[in-house]
Design an enzyme around this catalytic site. Structure first.
Site, PDB file in Angstrom:
ATOM      1  N   GLU A  15      13.247  13.447  -3.327  1.00  0.00           N
ATOM      2  CA  GLU A  15      11.833  13.819  -3.202  1.00  0.00           C
ATOM      3  C   GLU A  15      11.355  15.500  -2.786  1.00  0.00           C
ATOM      4  O   GLU A  15      12.049  15.756  -1.702  1.00  0.00           O
ATOM      5  CB  GLU A  15      11.177  12.900  -2.357  1.00  0.00           C
ATOM      6  CG  GLU A  15       9.401  13.099  -2.022  1.00  0.00           C
ATOM      7  CD  GLU A  15       8.736  12.131  -1.524  1.00  0.00           C
ATOM      8  OE1 GLU A  15       7.616  12.285  -0.859  1.00  0.00           O
ATOM      9  OE2 GLU A  15       9.080  10.938  -1.637  1.00  0.00           O
ATOM     10  N   ASP A  37       1.072  21.438  -3.014  1.00  0.00           N
ATOM     11  CA  ASP A  37      -0.198  22.235  -2.657  1.00  0.00           C
ATOM     12  C   ASP A  37      -0.891  22.714  -4.309  1.00  0.00           C
ATOM     13  O   ASP A  37       0.072  23.285  -4.956  1.00  0.00           O
ATOM     14  CB  ASP A  37       0.224  23.606  -1.975  1.00  0.00           C
ATOM     15  CG  ASP A  37      -0.825  24.451  -1.498  1.00  0.00           C
ATOM     16  OD1 ASP A  37      -1.899  24.323  -2.081  1.00  0.00           O
ATOM     17  OD2 ASP A  37      -0.918  24.664  -0.365  1.00  0.00           O
ATOM     18  N   ASP A  41      -4.018  14.737  -6.412  1.00  0.00           N
ATOM     19  CA  ASP A  41      -5.486  14.415  -6.108  1.00  0.00           C
ATOM     20  C   ASP A  41      -6.420  15.503  -6.763  1.00  0.00           C
ATOM     21  O   ASP A  41      -7.549  15.368  -6.503  1.00  0.00           O
ATOM     22  CB  ASP A  41      -5.788  13.824  -4.863  1.00  0.00           C
ATOM     23  CG  ASP A  41      -5.401  15.253  -3.715  1.00  0.00           C
ATOM     24  OD1 ASP A  41      -4.567  16.264  -4.008  1.00  0.00           O
ATOM     25  OD2 ASP A  41      -6.058  15.126  -2.885  1.00  0.00           O
ATOM     26  N   LYS A  47      -1.228   6.906   4.113  1.00  0.00           N
ATOM     27  CA  LYS A  47      -2.422   7.020   4.930  1.00  0.00           C
ATOM     28  C   LYS A  47      -3.247   8.209   4.219  1.00  0.00           C
ATOM     29  O   LYS A  47      -4.517   8.195   4.176  1.00  0.00           O
ATOM     30  CB  LYS A  47      -2.223   7.123   6.334  1.00  0.00           C
ATOM     31  CG  LYS A  47      -1.672   6.210   7.183  1.00  0.00           C
ATOM     32  CD  LYS A  47      -1.181   6.300   8.648  1.00  0.00           C
ATOM     33  CE  LYS A  47      -0.548   5.381   9.461  1.00  0.00           C
ATOM     34  NZ  LYS A  47      -0.222   5.641  10.510  1.00  0.00           N
ATOM     35  N   PHE A  48      -2.755   9.108   3.907  1.00  0.00           N
ATOM     36  CA  PHE A  48      -3.225  10.326   3.539  1.00  0.00           C
ATOM     37  C   PHE A  48      -3.919  10.038   1.986  1.00  0.00           C
ATOM     38  O   PHE A  48      -5.325  10.322   2.007  1.00  0.00           O
ATOM     39  CB  PHE A  48      -2.283  11.319   3.010  1.00  0.00           C
ATOM     40  CG  PHE A  48      -2.537  12.650   2.143  1.00  0.00           C
ATOM     41  CD1 PHE A  48      -3.422  13.616   2.566  1.00  0.00           C
ATOM     42  CD2 PHE A  48      -1.960  12.490   0.710  1.00  0.00           C
ATOM     43  CE1 PHE A  48      -3.766  14.605   1.564  1.00  0.00           C
ATOM     44  CE2 PHE A  48      -2.386  13.259   0.101  1.00  0.00           C
ATOM     45  CZ  PHE A  48      -3.107  14.659   0.341  1.00  0.00           C
ATOM     46  N   GLU A  49      -3.333   9.083   1.412  1.00  0.00           N
ATOM     47  CA  GLU A  49      -4.013   8.689  -0.138  1.00  0.00           C
ATOM     48  C   GLU A  49      -5.123   7.738   0.170  1.00  0.00           C
ATOM     49  O   GLU A  49      -6.144   7.794  -0.585  1.00  0.00           O
ATOM     50  CB  GLU A  49      -2.917   8.187  -0.926  1.00  0.00           C
ATOM     51  CG  GLU A  49      -3.449   8.048  -2.224  1.00  0.00           C
ATOM     52  CD  GLU A  49      -2.245   7.498  -3.196  1.00  0.00           C
ATOM     53  OE1 GLU A  49      -2.528   7.114  -4.597  1.00  0.00           O
ATOM     54  OE2 GLU A  49      -1.121   7.870  -2.973  1.00  0.00           O
TER      55      GLU A  49
END
EC number: 2.1.1.33
Length: 246
Positions: free
Chosen positions: A74, A149, A185, A225-227
Protein backbone atom coordinates in the site's frame (compact mmCIF):
# COMPACT_ATOMS: atom_id res chain seq x y z
CA UNK A 1 -11.39 14.99 1.59
CA UNK A 2 -8.31 13.19 0.38
CA UNK A 3 -5.52 11.50 2.28
CA UNK A 4 -1.97 12.25 1.29
CA UNK A 5 0.02 9.68 -0.63
CA UNK A 6 3.68 8.97 -0.26
CA UNK A 7 5.31 8.88 -3.64
CA UNK A 8 7.07 11.18 -6.03
CA UNK A 9 5.81 11.94 -9.48
CA UNK A 10 6.96 11.16 -12.79
CA UNK A 11 7.83 11.91 -16.34
CA UNK A 12 9.53 9.87 -19.03
CA UNK A 13 11.76 7.00 -18.02
CA UNK A 14 15.47 7.63 -17.78
CA UNK A 15 17.99 5.70 -19.90
CA UNK A 16 19.69 4.45 -16.74
CA UNK A 17 16.55 2.76 -15.40
CA UNK A 18 13.87 2.04 -17.99
CA UNK A 19 10.33 2.53 -16.73
CA UNK A 20 11.47 4.37 -13.63
CA UNK A 21 10.19 7.95 -13.15
CA UNK A 22 12.81 10.58 -12.30
CA UNK A 23 12.97 11.94 -8.79
CA UNK A 24 12.44 15.64 -9.46
CA UNK A 25 8.74 16.28 -8.81
CA UNK A 26 7.16 14.99 -5.60
CA UNK A 27 3.52 14.09 -5.15
CA UNK A 28 3.69 14.88 -1.44
CA UNK A 29 4.75 17.72 0.82
CA UNK A 30 6.44 16.86 4.09
CA UNK A 31 4.88 18.76 6.96
CA UNK A 32 5.96 18.85 10.57
CA UNK A 33 3.44 17.12 12.79
CA UNK A 34 3.11 16.63 16.52
CA UNK A 35 3.71 13.10 17.70
CA UNK A 36 1.57 11.39 20.32
CA UNK A 37 3.16 9.14 22.91
CA UNK A 38 1.82 6.07 21.09
CA UNK A 39 3.21 7.24 17.75
CA UNK A 40 6.60 7.93 19.29
CA UNK A 41 6.58 4.49 20.89
CA UNK A 42 5.85 2.93 17.53
CA UNK A 43 8.82 4.63 15.91
CA UNK A 44 11.19 4.03 18.79
CA UNK A 45 10.24 0.53 19.94
CA UNK A 46 8.48 -1.21 17.05
CA UNK A 47 10.41 0.21 14.09
CA UNK A 48 13.52 -1.94 14.72
CA UNK A 49 11.35 -5.03 14.22
CA UNK A 50 8.94 -4.00 11.43
CA UNK A 51 10.69 -1.05 9.77
CA UNK A 52 12.56 -1.23 6.46
CA UNK A 53 14.77 1.24 4.61
CA UNK A 54 15.68 1.88 0.99
CA UNK A 55 19.29 1.82 2.17
CA UNK A 56 18.93 -1.93 2.77
CA UNK A 57 18.47 -2.45 -0.96
CA UNK A 58 16.57 -5.19 -2.72
CA UNK A 59 15.57 -8.24 -0.72
CA UNK A 60 13.33 -11.16 -1.53
CA UNK A 61 9.89 -11.07 0.04
CA UNK A 62 10.61 -14.48 1.54
CA UNK A 63 13.63 -12.99 3.31
CA UNK A 64 11.62 -10.03 4.61
CA UNK A 65 8.83 -12.13 6.10
CA UNK A 66 10.48 -15.48 6.67
CA UNK A 67 7.95 -17.30 4.52
CA UNK A 68 6.58 -17.52 1.00
CA UNK A 69 3.14 -15.89 0.78
CA UNK A 70 1.11 -13.45 -1.35
CA UNK A 71 2.24 -9.86 -0.78
CA UNK A 72 0.30 -6.61 -1.16
CA UNK A 73 1.87 -3.14 -1.03
CA UNK A 74 0.00 0.00 0.00
CA UNK A 75 1.42 3.35 -1.11
CA UNK A 76 0.58 6.34 1.07
CA UNK A 77 -1.29 4.63 3.90
CA UNK A 78 -1.92 7.83 5.89
CA UNK A 79 -2.60 6.87 9.52
CA UNK A 80 -2.66 3.21 8.56
CA UNK A 81 -6.19 2.26 9.63
CA UNK A 82 -7.15 0.32 6.50
CA UNK A 83 -3.75 -1.36 6.19
CA UNK A 84 -3.80 -2.63 9.77
CA UNK A 85 -7.35 -3.90 9.31
CA UNK A 86 -6.38 -5.79 6.17
CA UNK A 87 -3.27 -7.30 7.73
CA UNK A 88 -5.26 -8.44 10.77
CA UNK A 89 -8.04 -9.93 8.63
CA UNK A 90 -5.66 -11.72 6.23
CA UNK A 91 -2.88 -13.43 8.21
CA UNK A 92 -2.08 -15.63 5.22
CA UNK A 93 -1.05 -12.55 3.19
CA UNK A 94 1.96 -10.30 3.78
CA UNK A 95 1.62 -6.52 3.56
CA UNK A 96 4.13 -3.73 3.01
CA UNK A 97 3.16 -0.13 3.75
CA UNK A 98 4.97 2.90 2.35
CA UNK A 99 4.47 6.32 3.93
CA UNK A 100 6.70 9.36 4.43
CA UNK A 101 4.84 11.08 7.27
CA UNK A 102 6.20 10.14 10.69
CA UNK A 103 2.93 10.36 12.71
CA UNK A 104 1.22 7.91 10.36
CA UNK A 105 4.15 5.51 10.41
CA UNK A 106 4.30 5.66 14.20
CA UNK A 107 0.55 5.10 14.52
CA UNK A 108 0.63 2.09 12.19
CA UNK A 109 3.56 0.52 14.01
CA UNK A 110 1.92 1.03 17.40
CA UNK A 111 -1.34 -0.57 16.23
CA UNK A 112 0.47 -3.45 14.53
CA UNK A 113 2.37 -4.17 17.72
CA UNK A 114 -0.75 -4.06 19.89
CA UNK A 115 -2.44 -6.56 17.57
CA UNK A 116 0.60 -8.79 17.42
CA UNK A 117 0.83 -8.60 13.63
CA UNK A 118 3.76 -10.40 12.05
CA UNK A 119 2.67 -10.05 8.40
CA UNK A 120 3.32 -6.31 8.08
CA UNK A 121 6.45 -4.30 7.22
CA UNK A 122 6.84 -0.55 6.74
CA UNK A 123 9.02 1.78 4.69
CA UNK A 124 9.30 5.45 5.62
CA UNK A 125 10.65 6.39 2.22
CA UNK A 126 9.59 7.73 -1.15
CA UNK A 127 7.45 5.04 -2.78
CA UNK A 128 9.20 5.34 -6.13
CA UNK A 129 12.53 4.67 -4.45
CA UNK A 130 11.08 1.61 -2.74
CA UNK A 131 9.48 0.24 -5.89
CA UNK A 132 12.57 0.84 -7.99
CA UNK A 133 15.32 -0.20 -5.59
CA UNK A 134 13.80 -2.60 -3.08
CA UNK A 135 10.93 -4.67 -4.43
CA UNK A 136 11.70 -7.56 -6.81
CA UNK A 137 10.19 -7.63 -10.27
CA UNK A 138 7.02 -9.69 -10.82
CA UNK A 139 6.69 -10.32 -7.08
CA UNK A 140 3.53 -8.56 -5.85
CA UNK A 141 0.00 -9.87 -5.64
CA UNK A 142 -1.28 -6.32 -5.60
CA UNK A 143 -0.54 -2.65 -5.05
CA UNK A 144 -3.03 -0.33 -3.36
CA UNK A 145 -3.25 3.43 -3.78
CA UNK A 146 -6.12 4.73 -1.68
CA UNK A 147 -7.08 8.42 -1.71
CA UNK A 148 -3.83 9.93 -2.98
CA UNK A 149 -3.53 13.70 -2.99
CA UNK A 150 -5.63 14.85 -6.00
CA UNK A 151 -3.68 18.07 -6.53
CA UNK A 152 -6.86 19.69 -7.93
CA UNK A 153 -5.31 22.86 -9.36
CA UNK A 154 -4.36 22.43 -13.00
CA UNK A 155 -0.88 23.82 -12.46
CA UNK A 156 -0.29 21.05 -9.90
CA UNK A 157 -1.57 18.12 -12.00
CA UNK A 158 2.03 17.13 -12.75
CA UNK A 159 2.35 16.28 -9.06
CA UNK A 160 -0.31 13.58 -9.21
CA UNK A 161 1.23 10.21 -8.53
CA UNK A 162 -0.82 8.42 -11.19
CA UNK A 163 1.18 9.08 -14.34
CA UNK A 164 2.27 6.78 -17.19
CA UNK A 165 5.77 6.14 -15.84
CA UNK A 166 4.44 5.32 -12.37
CA UNK A 167 1.91 2.74 -13.54
CA UNK A 168 4.55 1.15 -15.77
CA UNK A 169 6.91 0.84 -12.79
CA UNK A 170 4.08 -0.72 -10.79
CA UNK A 171 3.36 -3.16 -13.63
CA UNK A 172 6.92 -4.45 -13.55
CA UNK A 173 6.61 -5.21 -9.82
CA UNK A 174 3.26 -6.99 -10.11
CA UNK A 175 3.19 -10.71 -10.69
CA UNK A 176 1.23 -11.82 -13.78
CA UNK A 177 -2.45 -11.19 -13.02
CA UNK A 178 -1.47 -9.05 -10.04
CA UNK A 179 -3.63 -5.98 -9.53
CA UNK A 180 -3.33 -2.22 -9.14
CA UNK A 181 -6.22 -0.96 -6.99
CA UNK A 182 -6.82 2.79 -6.81
CA UNK A 183 -9.53 4.73 -4.98
CA UNK A 184 -10.27 8.46 -4.95
CA UNK A 185 -13.03 10.78 -3.84
CA UNK A 186 -12.24 13.33 -6.57
CA UNK A 187 -14.16 12.50 -9.74
CA UNK A 188 -11.78 14.50 -11.93
CA UNK A 189 -8.84 12.51 -10.55
CA UNK A 190 -10.75 9.27 -11.14
CA UNK A 191 -11.20 10.30 -14.76
CA UNK A 192 -7.48 11.10 -14.96
CA UNK A 193 -6.68 7.64 -13.58
CA UNK A 194 -8.87 6.02 -16.23
CA UNK A 195 -7.18 8.01 -18.99
CA UNK A 196 -3.72 6.98 -17.82
CA UNK A 197 -4.62 3.33 -17.32
CA UNK A 198 -6.43 2.92 -20.63
CA UNK A 199 -3.27 4.05 -22.40
CA UNK A 200 -0.95 1.91 -20.27
CA UNK A 201 0.26 -1.31 -21.91
CA UNK A 202 0.02 -4.61 -20.09
CA UNK A 203 -3.10 -3.91 -18.02
CA UNK A 204 -6.77 -4.80 -18.28
CA UNK A 205 -9.68 -3.21 -16.45
CA UNK A 206 -11.45 -5.73 -14.21
CA UNK A 207 -14.66 -3.68 -13.85
CA UNK A 208 -17.94 -5.44 -14.67
CA UNK A 209 -19.83 -4.01 -17.68
CA UNK A 210 -22.60 -2.54 -15.54
CA UNK A 211 -20.22 -0.27 -13.60
CA UNK A 212 -17.22 0.09 -15.95
CA UNK A 213 -14.75 1.68 -15.85
CA UNK A 214 -15.18 1.61 -12.06
CA UNK A 215 -15.73 -1.29 -9.69
CA UNK A 216 -18.01 -1.31 -6.64
CA UNK A 217 -16.02 -0.93 -3.42
CA UNK A 218 -14.55 -4.38 -2.76
CA UNK A 219 -15.34 -5.87 0.63
CA UNK A 220 -11.62 -6.33 1.25
CA UNK A 221 -11.07 -2.55 1.21
CA UNK A 222 -11.97 -1.39 4.73
CA UNK A 223 -14.26 1.60 5.07
CA UNK A 224 -12.17 4.13 6.99
CA UNK A 225 -13.41 6.92 9.26
CA UNK A 226 -12.19 9.33 6.62
CA UNK A 227 -14.34 7.72 3.93
CA UNK A 228 -17.35 7.27 6.20
CA UNK A 229 -17.30 10.98 6.96
CA UNK A 230 -17.20 11.73 3.26
CA UNK A 231 -20.16 9.47 2.59
CA UNK A 232 -22.19 11.32 5.22
CA UNK A 233 -21.36 14.55 3.41
CA UNK A 234 -22.51 13.08 0.12
CA UNK A 235 -19.07 12.65 -1.41
CA UNK A 236 -18.63 9.96 -4.04
CA UNK A 237 -15.80 7.44 -4.12
CA UNK A 238 -14.45 5.79 -7.26
CA UNK A 239 -12.56 2.47 -7.19
CA UNK A 240 -10.48 1.19 -10.10
CA UNK A 241 -8.84 -2.23 -10.31
CA UNK A 242 -6.56 -3.09 -13.20
CA UNK A 243 -4.77 -6.44 -13.56
CA UNK A 244 -1.41 -7.12 -15.15
CA UNK A 245 -1.95 -9.21 -18.26
CA UNK A 246 1.61 -10.31 -19.02
Amino acid sequence: MSDSSSSSENAPATPESPGRPPRGIKSYVLRAGRMTAAQSRGLEEVWPRLGLSVAEGRQSLEALFGRRAPCVVEVGFGMGQSLVEQAAANPETDFIGIEVHAPGVGKLLDEADKRGLTNLRVYRDDALEVLDKCLPESSLTGLQLFFPDPWPKKKHHKRRIVQPAFVELVRTRLAPHGYLHMATDWEAYAEHMVEVMEEAPGYRNTAPPESAPYVPRPEFRPLTKFESRGERLGHGVWDLIYARVE
